[in-house]
Design a protein around this motif. Structure first.
Motif, PDB file in Angstrom:
ATOM      1  N   TRP A  33      -0.391 -18.385   7.860  1.00 53.82           N
ATOM      2  CA  TRP A  33      -1.186 -17.408   8.609  1.00 53.82           C
ATOM      3  C   TRP A  33      -0.538 -16.033   8.472  1.00 53.82           C
ATOM      4  CZ3 TRP A  33      -5.620 -19.254  11.042  1.00 53.82           C
ATOM      5  CH2 TRP A  33      -5.740 -20.644  11.059  1.00 53.82           C
ATOM      6  N   TYR A  34      -1.327 -15.097   7.982  1.00 51.97           N
ATOM      7  CA  TYR A  34      -0.821 -13.754   7.656  1.00 51.97           C
ATOM      8  C   TYR A  34      -0.667 -12.896   8.904  1.00 51.97           C
ATOM      9  CZ  TYR A  34      -0.918  -9.002   5.687  1.00 51.97           C
ATOM     10  OH  TYR A  34      -0.634  -7.699   5.357  1.00 51.97           O
ATOM     11  N   HIS A  35       0.409 -12.085   8.922  1.00 53.35           N
ATOM     12  CA  HIS A  35       0.615 -11.100   9.996  1.00 53.35           C
ATOM     13  C   HIS A  35       0.539  -9.675   9.464  1.00 53.35           C
ATOM     14  CE1 HIS A  35       1.769 -13.847  13.291  1.00 53.35           C
ATOM     15  NE2 HIS A  35       2.210 -14.612  12.311  1.00 53.35           N
ATOM     16  N   ALA A  36       1.377  -9.347   8.482  1.00 55.12           N
ATOM     17  CA  ALA A  36       1.406  -7.968   7.972  1.00 55.12           C
ATOM     18  C   ALA A  36       2.282  -7.908   6.736  1.00 55.12           C
ATOM     19  CB  ALA A  36       1.959  -7.016   9.036  1.00 55.12           C
ATOM     20  N   ARG A  37       2.197  -6.780   6.048  1.00 54.11           N
ATOM     21  CA  ARG A  37       3.164  -6.496   5.000  1.00 54.11           C
ATOM     22  C   ARG A  37       4.496  -6.148   5.656  1.00 54.11           C
ATOM     23  NH1 ARG A  37       2.845  -7.861  -0.049  1.00 54.11           N
ATOM     24  NH2 ARG A  37       3.998  -6.028  -0.711  1.00 54.11           N
ATOM     25  N   SER A  38       5.578  -6.596   5.044  1.00 54.13           N
ATOM     26  CA  SER A  38       6.890  -6.316   5.620  1.00 54.13           C
ATOM     27  C   SER A  38       7.643  -5.251   4.824  1.00 54.13           C
ATOM     28  CB  SER A  38       7.719  -7.608   5.691  1.00 54.13           C
ATOM     29  OG  SER A  38       7.739  -8.277   4.454  1.00 54.13           O
ATOM     30  N   ASP A  39       6.947  -4.529   3.980  1.00 53.04           N
ATOM     31  CA  ASP A  39       7.575  -3.422   3.253  1.00 53.04           C
ATOM     32  C   ASP A  39       6.663  -2.205   3.339  1.00 53.04           C
ATOM     33  OD1 ASP A  39       5.513  -4.051   1.556  1.00 53.04           O
ATOM     34  OD2 ASP A  39       6.784  -4.863  -0.029  1.00 53.04           O
TER      35      ASP A  39
ATOM     36  N   VAL B 201      -1.894  -1.972   1.066  1.00 49.85           N
ATOM     37  CA  VAL B 201      -2.908  -2.740   0.348  1.00 49.85           C
ATOM     38  C   VAL B 201      -4.264  -2.268   0.848  1.00 49.85           C
ATOM     39  CG1 VAL B 201      -3.748  -5.018  -0.261  1.00 49.85           C
ATOM     40  CG2 VAL B 201      -1.315  -4.668   0.164  1.00 49.85           C
ATOM     41  N   SER B 202      -4.979  -1.514   0.011  1.00 48.51           N
ATOM     42  CA  SER B 202      -6.246  -0.902   0.405  1.00 48.51           C
ATOM     43  C   SER B 202      -7.343  -1.323  -0.564  1.00 48.51           C
ATOM     44  CB  SER B 202      -6.107   0.630   0.408  1.00 48.51           C
ATOM     45  OG  SER B 202      -7.327   1.252   0.752  1.00 48.51           O
ATOM     46  N   ALA B 203      -8.335  -2.029  -0.049  1.00 43.10           N
ATOM     47  CA  ALA B 203      -9.460  -2.490  -0.875  1.00 43.10           C
ATOM     48  C   ALA B 203      -8.980  -3.258  -2.103  1.00 43.10           C
ATOM     49  CB  ALA B 203     -10.343  -1.319  -1.288  1.00 43.10           C
ATOM     50  N   GLY B 204      -7.899  -4.003  -1.943  1.00 39.24           N
ATOM     51  CA  GLY B 204      -7.387  -4.805  -3.040  1.00 39.24           C
ATOM     52  C   GLY B 204      -6.393  -4.110  -3.943  1.00 39.24           C
ATOM     53  N   TYR B 205      -6.193  -2.807  -3.761  1.00 37.81           N
ATOM     54  CA  TYR B 205      -5.233  -2.057  -4.570  1.00 37.81           C
ATOM     55  C   TYR B 205      -3.880  -2.004  -3.869  1.00 37.81           C
ATOM     56  CZ  TYR B 205      -9.124  -0.259  -7.389  1.00 37.81           C
ATOM     57  OH  TYR B 205     -10.216  -0.141  -8.223  1.00 37.81           O
ATOM     58  N   ASN B 206      -2.825  -2.251  -4.633  1.00 40.54           N
ATOM     59  CA  ASN B 206      -1.467  -2.084  -4.114  1.00 40.54           C
ATOM     60  C   ASN B 206      -1.017  -0.652  -4.365  1.00 40.54           C
ATOM     61  OD1 ASN B 206      -1.325  -4.706  -3.301  1.00 40.54           O
ATOM     62  ND2 ASN B 206      -0.100  -5.413  -5.029  1.00 40.54           N
TER      63      ASN B 206
ATOM     64  N   SER C 155       6.194  15.227   2.659  1.00 40.44           N
ATOM     65  CA  SER C 155       5.144  14.382   3.214  1.00 40.44           C
ATOM     66  C   SER C 155       5.684  12.981   3.464  1.00 40.44           C
ATOM     67  CB  SER C 155       3.941  14.309   2.267  1.00 40.44           C
ATOM     68  OG  SER C 155       4.320  13.719   1.037  1.00 40.44           O
ATOM     69  N   ALA C 156       5.018  12.259   4.336  1.00 35.63           N
ATOM     70  CA  ALA C 156       5.304  10.850   4.595  1.00 35.63           C
ATOM     71  C   ALA C 156       3.984  10.097   4.590  1.00 35.63           C
ATOM     72  CB  ALA C 156       6.012  10.673   5.937  1.00 35.63           C
ATOM     73  N   VAL C 157       3.944   9.001   3.856  1.00 38.13           N
ATOM     74  CA  VAL C 157       2.703   8.252   3.679  1.00 38.13           C
ATOM     75  C   VAL C 157       2.865   6.854   4.255  1.00 38.13           C
ATOM     76  CG1 VAL C 157       1.205   7.174   1.952  1.00 38.13           C
ATOM     77  CG2 VAL C 157       1.900   9.574   1.693  1.00 38.13           C
ATOM     78  N   ILE C 158       1.858   6.402   4.971  1.00 39.33           N
ATOM     79  CA  ILE C 158       1.823   5.057   5.546  1.00 39.33           C
ATOM     80  C   ILE C 158       0.430   4.480   5.346  1.00 39.33           C
ATOM     81  CG2 ILE C 158       3.598   5.550   7.282  1.00 39.33           C
ATOM     82  CD1 ILE C 158       1.290   5.826   9.330  1.00 39.33           C
ATOM     83  N   GLY C 159       0.294   3.193   5.609  1.00 40.67           N
ATOM     84  CA  GLY C 159      -1.017   2.571   5.658  1.00 40.67           C
ATOM     85  C   GLY C 159      -1.448   2.421   7.101  1.00 40.67           C
ATOM     86  N   VAL C 160      -2.715   2.718   7.377  1.00 41.67           N
ATOM     87  CA  VAL C 160      -3.251   2.553   8.723  1.00 41.67           C
ATOM     88  C   VAL C 160      -4.492   1.669   8.650  1.00 41.67           C
ATOM     89  CG1 VAL C 160      -2.328   4.764   9.522  1.00 41.67           C
ATOM     90  CG2 VAL C 160      -4.646   4.668   8.576  1.00 41.67           C
TER      91      VAL C 160
ATOM     92  N   GLU D 170     -11.550  -0.605   8.996  1.00 42.69           N
ATOM     93  CA  GLU D 170     -12.468  -1.733   9.106  1.00 42.69           C
ATOM     94  C   GLU D 170     -12.996  -2.183   7.748  1.00 42.69           C
ATOM     95  OE1 GLU D 170     -15.691  -1.052  11.761  1.00 42.69           O
ATOM     96  OE2 GLU D 170     -16.729  -2.924  11.265  1.00 42.69           O
ATOM     97  N   ASP D 171     -13.295  -1.234   6.867  1.00 45.21           N
ATOM     98  CA  ASP D 171     -13.913  -1.586   5.591  1.00 45.21           C
ATOM     99  C   ASP D 171     -12.904  -1.914   4.503  1.00 45.21           C
ATOM    100  OD1 ASP D 171     -16.505   0.871   6.151  1.00 45.21           O
ATOM    101  OD2 ASP D 171     -16.519  -1.299   6.527  1.00 45.21           O
ATOM    102  N   ARG D 172     -11.805  -1.158   4.434  1.00 41.66           N
ATOM    103  CA  ARG D 172     -10.864  -1.296   3.322  1.00 41.66           C
ATOM    104  C   ARG D 172      -9.593  -2.076   3.690  1.00 41.66           C
ATOM    105  NH1 ARG D 172     -12.590   2.217  -0.617  1.00 41.66           N
ATOM    106  NH2 ARG D 172     -10.610   2.111  -1.745  1.00 41.66           N
ATOM    107  N   GLY D 173      -9.533  -2.573   4.920  1.00 39.46           N
ATOM    108  CA  GLY D 173      -8.332  -3.264   5.360  1.00 39.46           C
ATOM    109  C   GLY D 173      -7.275  -2.283   5.825  1.00 39.46           C
ATOM    110  N   MET D 174      -6.853  -1.403   4.920  1.00 41.81           N
ATOM    111  CA  MET D 174      -5.955  -0.299   5.232  1.00 41.81           C
ATOM    112  C   MET D 174      -6.403   0.897   4.406  1.00 41.81           C
ATOM    113  SD  MET D 174      -2.157  -2.073   5.167  1.00 41.81           S
ATOM    114  CE  MET D 174      -1.365  -0.824   6.191  1.00 41.81           C
ATOM    115  N   ILE D 175      -6.038   2.083   4.859  1.00 42.71           N
ATOM    116  CA  ILE D 175      -6.208   3.293   4.055  1.00 42.71           C
ATOM    117  C   ILE D 175      -4.885   4.050   4.020  1.00 42.71           C
ATOM    118  CG2 ILE D 175      -8.680   3.552   4.500  1.00 42.71           C
ATOM    119  CD1 ILE D 175      -7.950   5.729   6.564  1.00 42.71           C
ATOM    120  N   VAL D 176      -4.780   4.927   3.058  1.00 38.65           N
ATOM    121  CA  VAL D 176      -3.591   5.758   2.924  1.00 38.65           C
ATOM    122  C   VAL D 176      -3.681   6.921   3.910  1.00 38.65           C
ATOM    123  CG1 VAL D 176      -2.255   7.233   1.379  1.00 38.65           C
ATOM    124  CG2 VAL D 176      -3.309   5.125   0.502  1.00 38.65           C
TER     125      VAL D 176
END
Length: 538
Positions: free
Chosen positions: A427-433, A437-442, A461-466, A469-475
């Motif tokens: 059962w998946y929780h989250a990425r640990s790094d 992962v957005s719309a299937g792209y790493n 700049s600092a970039v994270i995933g948030v 609903e549609d893409r799972g995560m976005i940049v």
């Protein structure tokens, strides 16, 4: 393990394998995974299939044409002749491929492999700076490039020879190939000669390149495909991932050809084109990411999917709500799967009565997996921890110190946090790094930061995933601008356009906030977790 003698005259790949002490432990205890020392996966997937099913069997479909297995075999053999006769390719040379999903890309892939070459897969969306990095890492002898995608490759800072595919010139690869014999004697490569260099987004600006052997390409068919997907020769496959993704290579080449099935290739797999092709060709097997299933759910024509019998999802976590809604609308249960470029394809999955909605599934036959704590010790069922995997495939990065980060105590550490239940379901929780992962792209967060920081108005700049609903995560990017520059909507759009023009468009930040400073620890290291915390309080 003892490597078999290599057939490569160019020893670059074997010279740049990580030390065997840094490899994951490999597992070959499943029947069918003991391959001969001499093995060319192109011969096994194409020539052997033609020998069993005949030349006239349909193989590759597009909107305008169908290639038979005999057509693909002839053209792959002719391309192999061009590579060796005209370009002097020797076994072990790398060949970069750049094209959308077309029959000629498949033929080029097989032609390179038949000639003993090593395929360097590249995404069609990559820009010149990204291509330059990959060329510097993999040192290809030649590039085969669709004539419509020549601009970015030609603009790369490299002297790499480029052969156009499908262009008007007399020296175009297709014209050269037409003059060559259709018979070719495939190079008798070693089972553990490298056949594929697959770039994967890294945790720094420099991509990591996974190295896979000839036997690895067959192993993914003899594990996930044979035991979970279970295709047959009458199946018609389709999918949205580029063949440059190992998800696409498996789902649209290795798996169908291993059983004599056919494939529909889409150059631009938007939802309308995907549904139209499924209906036109009576497609039975679909490979795509959760984002596409979300799009299909929103459509009002589920009856056009009635030919499907197998739907595979990978690339990112499949939400239980998407699984349930798709099942309600189509009667189909999505086969969820977790894989990775480092292990080539899916290693946790479930199909049919074994599916539990919301779970990724159980370990694919041929693999092992456990949940570990931060010290590498297995944790009790029900306890969250780091997912660790072993199998017949595993991580071998090309000359990269990050090998020791991905492989720990003989295990592949996927970078995912999971729990396992008492029945062996994961059962998946989250990425640990810091992978997004957005719309299937790493997408590696530092890759996007490196692009944004090139803009003259950006200090850092600092970039994270948030969540999205549609893409799972976005940049999402937190950006510090130089003094006097207004951080408004117009500036955000300018930075987004800049990112799209500098890197592959799917990497651009869909969300931007302007901040006065970025959180760092006393040694100056960026603390992305604080950026996430700040975003979470908005």
């Amino acid at each position: 393990m003892m490597l078999t003698p290599s057939a490569h005259k160019d020893t670059f790949c074997r010279d740049n394998l990580p030390p065997e002490a840094d490899w994951p432990d490999l597992v070959f205890d499943l029947a069918g995974l003991n391959y001969p020392d001499r093995l060319n996966c192109a011969s096994a997937l194409l020539d052997a299939t033609v020998a069993v099913h005949g030349r006239a069997r349909p193989c590759l479909h597009t909107e305008s044409e169908t290639w038979t297995y005999g057509d693909l075999l002839d053209r792959a053999n002719q391309i192999a002749h061009v590579l060796t006769d005209d370009y002097g390719l020797v076994p072990g040379n790398r060949v970069l491929l750049r094209a959308p999903n077309t029959p000629w890309l498949v033929a080029c892939w097989f032609g390179v492999v038949k000639a003993g070459g090593v395929v360097v897969t590249t995404m069609p969306l990559l820009r010149a700076p990204e291509l330059t990095k990959l060329i510097e890492l993999t040192r290809p002898a030649l590039a085969l490039c669709d004539h419509r995608l020549l601009d970015e490759l030609s603009a790369a800072d490299t002297a790499l020879p480029i052969a156009s595919v499908g262009g008007p010139g007399d020296d175009d690869l297709i014209r050269r190939a037409a003059a060559k014999p259709v018979a070719y004697t495939d190079v008798r490569t070693g089972a553990d000669d490298v056949v594929l260099l697959a770039p994967t987004s890294g945790t720094t600006g420099m991509p990591k390149v996974a190295m896979h052997f000839h036997r690895d390409v067959l192993a993914i068919a003899d594990t996930f495909s044979a035991h979970v997907l279970r295709p047959h020769g009458a199946d018609v496959f389709i999918g949205t991932p580029p063949l440059a993704f190992t998800f696409g290579l498996g789902g649209l080449v290795t798996f169908p050809l291993s059983v004599g099935a056919s494939v529909v290739l889409l150059e631009r797999p938007d939802p309308d084109a995907l549904v139209a092709a499924i209906e036109k060709f009576s497609v039975t097997v679909l490979f795509t990411a959760p984002t596409a299933y979300k799009s299909l759910i929103k459509r009002d024509d589920p009856e056009r999917l009635k030919s499907l019998r197998r739907c595979v999802s990978a690339g990112e976590h499949l939400p239980e709500a998407v699984f349930d809604r798709f099942h309600e609308r189509t009667g189909l249960q999505i086969i969820n799967g977790l894989g990775g470029t480092e292990l080539l394809h899916v290693f946790i999955s479930a199909a049919d009565d074994d599916i539990r909605a919301g779970s990724t599934g159980r370990v694919v036959p041929g693999f092992r997996a456990e949940i570990q704590d931060d010290d590498g010790n297995p944790v009790p069922d029900g306890t969250p921890g780091r997912l660790a995997v072993q199998g017949p495939t595993g991580c071998r990065y090309l000359a990269d110190s990050r090998q020791r980060q991905y492989v720990r105590n003989g295990w592949n550490m996927t970078g995912d946090t999971y729990t396992r239940d008492a029945d062996g379901y994961f059962w998946y929780h989250a990425r640990s790094d810091d992978m997004i992962v957005s719309a299937g792209y790493n997408i590696g967060a530092p890759e996007v930061e490196a692009v944004l920081d090139q803009h003259p108005d950006v200090v850092e700049s600092a970039v994270i995933g948030v969540p999205d609903e549609d893409r799972g995560m976005i940049v999402h990017a937190a950006v510090v601008l130089r003094p006097g520059v207004a951080g408004d909507a117009a500036k955000a759009r300018e930075l987004q356009d800049f990112a799209k023009s500098t890197a592959a468009p799917y990497k651009y930040p869909r969300s931007i906030e302007f901040v006065d400073s970025l959180p760092r620890n006393p040694s100056g290291k960026l603390q992305r977790f604080k950026v996430r915390e700040n975003w979470g309080t908005r």
